[in-house]
Design an enzyme around this catalytic site. Structure first.
Site, PDB file in Angstrom:
ATOM      1  N   ASN A 152    -144.316  -8.097  -1.741  1.00 42.02           N
ATOM      2  CA  ASN A 152    -143.444  -9.081  -2.401  1.00 42.02           C
ATOM      3  C   ASN A 152    -144.181  -9.994  -3.369  1.00 42.02           C
ATOM      4  O   ASN A 152    -143.795 -10.119  -4.524  1.00 42.02           O
ATOM      5  CB  ASN A 152    -142.727  -9.938  -1.360  1.00 42.02           C
ATOM      6  CG  ASN A 152    -141.789 -10.942  -2.014  1.00 42.02           C
ATOM      7  OD1 ASN A 152    -140.730 -10.582  -2.524  1.00 42.02           O
ATOM      8  ND2 ASN A 152    -142.176 -12.214  -2.033  1.00 42.02           N
ATOM      9  N   HIS A 210    -136.946  -6.095   4.382  1.00 40.74           N
ATOM     10  CA  HIS A 210    -135.732  -6.921   4.508  1.00 40.74           C
ATOM     11  C   HIS A 210    -134.676  -6.273   5.396  1.00 40.74           C
ATOM     12  O   HIS A 210    -134.190  -6.887   6.359  1.00 40.74           O
ATOM     13  CB  HIS A 210    -135.133  -7.166   3.120  1.00 40.74           C
ATOM     14  CG  HIS A 210    -135.848  -8.181   2.309  1.00 40.74           C
ATOM     15  ND1 HIS A 210    -135.415  -9.486   2.185  1.00 40.74           N
ATOM     16  CD2 HIS A 210    -136.975  -8.100   1.561  1.00 40.74           C
ATOM     17  CE1 HIS A 210    -136.236 -10.155   1.404  1.00 40.74           C
ATOM     18  NE2 HIS A 210    -137.206  -9.336   1.008  1.00 40.74           N
ATOM     19  N   HIS A 263    -139.952  -2.519  -0.559  1.00 43.11           N
ATOM     20  CA  HIS A 263    -139.639  -3.941  -0.399  1.00 43.11           C
ATOM     21  C   HIS A 263    -138.327  -4.151   0.339  1.00 43.11           C
ATOM     22  O   HIS A 263    -138.311  -4.626   1.467  1.00 43.11           O
ATOM     23  CB  HIS A 263    -139.602  -4.607  -1.776  1.00 43.11           C
ATOM     24  CG  HIS A 263    -139.370  -6.085  -1.713  1.00 43.11           C
ATOM     25  ND1 HIS A 263    -138.862  -6.808  -2.766  1.00 43.11           N
ATOM     26  CD2 HIS A 263    -139.565  -6.992  -0.714  1.00 43.11           C
ATOM     27  CE1 HIS A 263    -138.770  -8.078  -2.430  1.00 43.11           C
ATOM     28  NE2 HIS A 263    -139.181  -8.211  -1.186  1.00 43.11           N
ATOM     29  N   ILE A 311    -138.178 -14.682   1.522  1.00 40.16           N
ATOM     30  CA  ILE A 311    -137.778 -14.725   0.110  1.00 40.16           C
ATOM     31  C   ILE A 311    -137.713 -13.302  -0.407  1.00 40.16           C
ATOM     32  O   ILE A 311    -138.288 -12.394   0.197  1.00 40.16           O
ATOM     33  CB  ILE A 311    -138.767 -15.558  -0.742  1.00 40.16           C
ATOM     34  CG1 ILE A 311    -138.240 -15.793  -2.152  1.00 40.16           C
ATOM     35  CG2 ILE A 311    -140.116 -14.872  -0.785  1.00 40.16           C
ATOM     36  CD1 ILE A 311    -136.994 -16.637  -2.210  1.00 40.16           C
ATOM     37  N   HIS A 316    -144.481  -7.440   4.319  1.00 39.33           N
ATOM     38  CA  HIS A 316    -143.622  -8.054   3.308  1.00 39.33           C
ATOM     39  C   HIS A 316    -144.440  -8.817   2.283  1.00 39.33           C
ATOM     40  O   HIS A 316    -144.176  -8.746   1.078  1.00 39.33           O
ATOM     41  CB  HIS A 316    -142.590  -8.979   3.944  1.00 39.33           C
ATOM     42  CG  HIS A 316    -141.724  -9.661   2.931  1.00 39.33           C
ATOM     43  ND1 HIS A 316    -141.928 -10.973   2.540  1.00 39.33           N
ATOM     44  CD2 HIS A 316    -140.688  -9.209   2.186  1.00 39.33           C
ATOM     45  CE1 HIS A 316    -141.044 -11.294   1.622  1.00 39.33           C
ATOM     46  NE2 HIS A 316    -140.284 -10.254   1.377  1.00 39.33           N
TER      47      HIS A 316
END
Length: 888
Positions: free
Chosen positions: A739, A549, A544, A888, A735
């Protein structure tokens, strides 16, 4: 700051103005044909939750009355400026009309459309850009300018898609410039726009900007991860700088310019915990609605943590769950909120988006956590071996499982044997063959039926230090058999520790095999929990955080520094960068920092980010392409006859099946888009902005691994297409897959524990006796304690929420994002293909033969359901939808 006339800002060197004769002046007036151009400017004034805005709006009205207004100048595409022939001539100033009566001091985020009328000389041709100057006291959000039925614009409107915050003019070194929505390669840019294009990029690079960056600064620059620790608090709060060294390589993050700490000049000082005003360029910040959603989720989560934690103070075992019923009570027995007509009316009269979120109408209960999907059908199905294995294919971390081959069995370690000794697996045929449904290990390997979830090498180098804290955990290997019905069956779990005489002596391992009855069944449940702890930590840190990110942020910075907003590749990629820098900055502030939420709730504790740095050493950009990833993990083989060139060996692998369809749709879209602008490889090679972008991305953004041979050379159109496809895949689908399944599966933490607090009980100990007498208590005492559980599920509830302003894959925030018809048509085809995929996913989820699509817990796999057709903007814990970006 003293400001010069706008002509001096836009021009390099004023020329001496020649005095016209009376005859020449009369002739000019006769030949000029001035026309009125009507337009519409859409702005959003409200700075939601900023209570100073009311006063600022009042002062803005006063400024309007005093003549200090918002002015716009169109820039000619045909006539050069008299003072600088490299730039287009400026039209007369126009102003936003009726600001005083139109703008509202509302507490909601609302758009306002203003009329604007330009006096324009027809001979200047269609405008290529405009400049805007804000004489007000406060900033506003400029969404767009549209010029209606402009002559020379083929009878249609000319669109300027802006989507930018405009601060008072004294905050800028040069005026804000916006270009029309026409895309240009650098070599095809109109002559009178080239210099403006280059200067805008120079402004965004901010090479001359020193010191701490402020909210109105528009600077994209790189920095190390040197803001995670707080060395001024003491050595326990210090953390190594990640990035810039062979020992701790890392992707770069956005620069803030904050001063260094007193104790360590290499570390950057941190803001106070409640100060969320971390610098990212203002246009990278959350929207009003997104920020209010975020705060509402956080406020709601805090109350959900505090209520049970206060109640536990009166409990006989503080900070412990006494039974699974204690855990279930987190979701049960509260006041259910109203829904339907009543709640709709209530939401309408509550003005702030933040408080609207607190009064939801999706069935959530007041001061209670929503019931995770994994519990909705059954409160025990999560404990089955089938569900344990299925989640490796369709859970929140379906990107690690790999196939074992003949040369890989027994499982091998690739750690340096000189440093770590013998780390190869102790699993042998005799351990697993009794559970293999009558086939041998040799047959299973030959038939591609033996798989492994291997976290051994990633964790072993850190295990001694990790276990010196309150954590007591293992490095795990889990072997699985692919059965005839397509499901996976766990065969054995290996729990390994460093040798007691030191790491160089290798590892000490124990093998556990499936059992359902008695204490052996309880031991097997604990073995699965230790494996789940490893997988939870690896998921959060690597699958993740690091691999979506962190790795994508340098692409955002490089794109804004080197690709003009009129560059076609910028237009292609920009939607996939939305909100990422902001959420990453918040993560550094409260999640991945020293003593932050992640260190408190995930087993590697203070070594978490350091461990992710070691994994980054082996990150390969090109392997992030889904087909290559599947081939690398051995779960697919090459198949030239298939659309993606691969054939899955686990046919019912929901992440891979859905993912390959998404990957194919993205690549088709990118191919059609890039082929419109790049007719051959030479076009890529001579694109100066693309070459600068790619060079800087490697040498600055990912500079610690810049010399790896796998980096594309960016010399062909195919390389450009593959690169853009990978970027979009990482930011959107990958993602989403890792997520938004967090709360559905890990909202009930016993299913996905993040910490283990004691080792496997040994026969003859009191812990073993406890396991025999009360397996639930023994299990709960081994995994994450109550406070960390509450904190952990509060955070993943926030992270699993879709914002009410979410823009999904196949959607755009403006229909006028480009003026080119063919790319628009290709984008529409992309959207249609995603709608087909939605239907395919629904069909597969309803196919009872595909047991991995829903499993014993009956959760349909929807994490890669695009949700392209959804424009309701409801948000929440939907468990489906692929946002365009890591938002997010």
């Amino acid at each position: 700051m003293i400001h010069t006339h706008i002509a001096e800002i836009l021009c390099v060197k004023p020329k001496t103005k020649k005095t016209k004769t009376v005859e020449e002046d009369v002739k000019d007036k006769k030949t000029k044909k001035t026309m009125k151009i009507e337009g519409e400017v859409v702005v959003m004034k409200k700075n939601l939750l900023d209570f100073k805005d009311t006063m600022a709006s009042l002062l803005d009205r006063i400024h309007e009355l005093l003549g200090r207004r918002v002015s716009l100048h169109l820039i000619s595409s045909l006539q050069p400026h008299p003072a600088n022939e490299k730039r287009g001539r400026l039209g007369k100033a126009a102003h936003l009309e009726k600001w005083v009566t139109k703008i509202k001091t509302s507490v909601t985020a609302e758009e306002t459309a203003f009329g604007v009328t330009f006096d324009w000389d027809k001979s200047m041709g269609p405008p290529a850009a405009f400049v805007i100057k804000n004489h007000h006291r406060s900033q506003f959000y400029l969404k767009s300018l549209t010029l209606r039925n402009f002559p020379g614009g083929e009878g249609g409107p000319i669109h300027f898609v802006c989507n930018s915050w405009i601060y008072p003019s004294h905050r800028y070194r040069s005026y804000r410039v916006f270009f029309s929505n026409k895309a240009y390669l650098p070599s095809e840019t109109p002559e009178l726009v080239k210099e403006l294009r280059e200067e805008e990029l120079k402004n965004l690079r901010g090479d001359e900007k020193e010191g701490e960056l402020k909210e109105w600064d528009r600077v994209y620059d790189y920095a190390y991860y040197n803001d995670l620790g707080a060395p001024d608090k003491g050595p326990d709060s210090a953390r190594p700088v990640l990035g810039g060294s062979p020992e701790f390589p890392y992707p770069r993050r956005g620069k803030t310019g904050r001063k260094p700490t007193k104790s360590d000049p290499k570390s950057e000082s941190r803001l106070a915990l409640l100060n969320l005003n971390i610098y990212v360029p203002r246009d990278e910040r959350f929207s009003h609605v997104k920020f209010s959603d975020f705060l509402a989720y956080a406020l709601k989560s805090v109350t959900q943590v505090l209520v049970p934690e206060i109640a536990s103070l009166c409990d006989k075992t503080i900070n412990e769950f006494d039974s699974f019923e204690d855990v279930f009570h987190l979701y049960d027995g509260s006041i259910k909120l109203a829904n339907g007509h009543t709640i709709s009316k209530l939401r309408d009269i509550i003005p702030w988006e933040m408080f609207r979120e607190l009064v939801r109408n999706d069935g959530e209960r007041f001061l209670k956590f929503p019931l995770p999907d994994v519990l909705k059908q059954s409160r025990s199905a999560w404990r089955t071996d089938e569900e344990f294995a299925r989640e490796m294919l369709a859970g929140l971390n379906p990107v690690v499982i790999s196939r074992l081959t003949l040369k890989d069995f027994p499982p091998k370690s690739y750690l340096d044997s000189a440093k770590y000794g013998n780390q190869h697996s102790s699993i042998r045929n005799e351990h697993i063959e009794p559970h293999m449904n009558g086939i041998s290990v040799q047959e299973a390997l030959e038939q591609n039926k033996l798989y492994i979830l291997d976290h051994h090498d990633a964790l072993m180098p850190y295990l001694t230090r990790i276990n010196s804290t309150n954590t007591k955990t293992y490095a795990t290997r889990t072997l699985l058999l692919l059965q005839e019905d397509g499901t996976l069956k766990p065969l054995a779990i290996e729990l390994s520790l460093p040798h007691a005489q030191g790491e160089s002596h290798g590892s000490v391992s124990k093998i556990f095999t499936p059992s359902e009855e008695g204490v052996e069944g309880s031991v097997w449940q604990l073995a699965k929990a230790y494996a789940a702890v490893n997988d939870s930590g690896y998921h959060q840190l690597i699958s993740h955080w690091l691999q979506t990110h962190a790795v994508i942020e340098p692409f955002i910075i490089a794109s804004n520094r080197q690709l003009s907003v009129v560059h076609p590749i910028y237009k292609l990629l920009h939607p996939h960068f939305r909100d990422t820098m902001n959420i990453n900055a918040l993560a550094r502030h409260v999640l991945i920092n020293s003593d932050g939420v992640l260190e408190r709730t995930v087993f590697p504790s203070r070594y978490a980010m350091e461990m992710s740095s070691s994994i980054y050493k082996s990150w390969v950009f090109t392997d992030q392409a889904l087909p290559k990833d599947l081939l690398k993990r051995g779960v697919a083989v090459e198949d030239p006859s298939s659309d993606n060139g691969v054939k899955l060996l686990i046919e019912d692998y929901p992440f891979a099946v859905d993912g390959l369809e998404i990957w194919s749709a993205i690549k088709t879209w990118v191919t059609e888009y890039c082929s419109f602008y790049y007719k051959n490889d030479r076009t890529v090679q001579t694109d100066t902005e693309i070459q600068s972008w790619w060079t800087e991305l490697r040498t600055e953004g990912h500079s610690d691994i810049q010399n790896e041979s796998w980096w594309p050379l960016m010399q062909t159109r195919d390389e450009l297409i593959e690169t853009c496809t990978i970027i979009i895949w990482i930011a959107s689908a990958l993602h989403a897959a890792v997520n938004f399944g967090q709360y559905p599966y890990a909202g009930f933490l016993p299913n996905r524990p993040t910490v283990s607090r004691r080792f496997m009980p040994e026969p003859g100990t009191k812990e073993y006796t406890e396991l025999e007498e009360n397996k639930e208590v023994a299990f709960l005492k081994t995994i994450t304690p109550q406070l960390q559980t509450l904190l952990g599920i509060s955070i993943i509830e926030i992270l699993s929420m879709h914002s009410t302003d979410e823009i999904y894959l196949g959607q755009r925030d403006s229909p006028n994002w480009t003026a080119d018809d063919e790319p628009l048509e290709a984008f529409n085809r992309f959207g249609k293909s995603l709608e087909v995929i939605e239907n395919n996913i629904i069909r597969r989820n309803n196919d009872k033969r595909l047991k991995n699509r829903t499993g014993p817990v009956n959760i349909p796999y929807t994490l890669l359901y695009p949700n392209t057709t959804d424009y309701t903007r409801e948000g929440g814990l939907t468990g489906k939808g692929i946002p365009n970006s890591v938002s997010i």
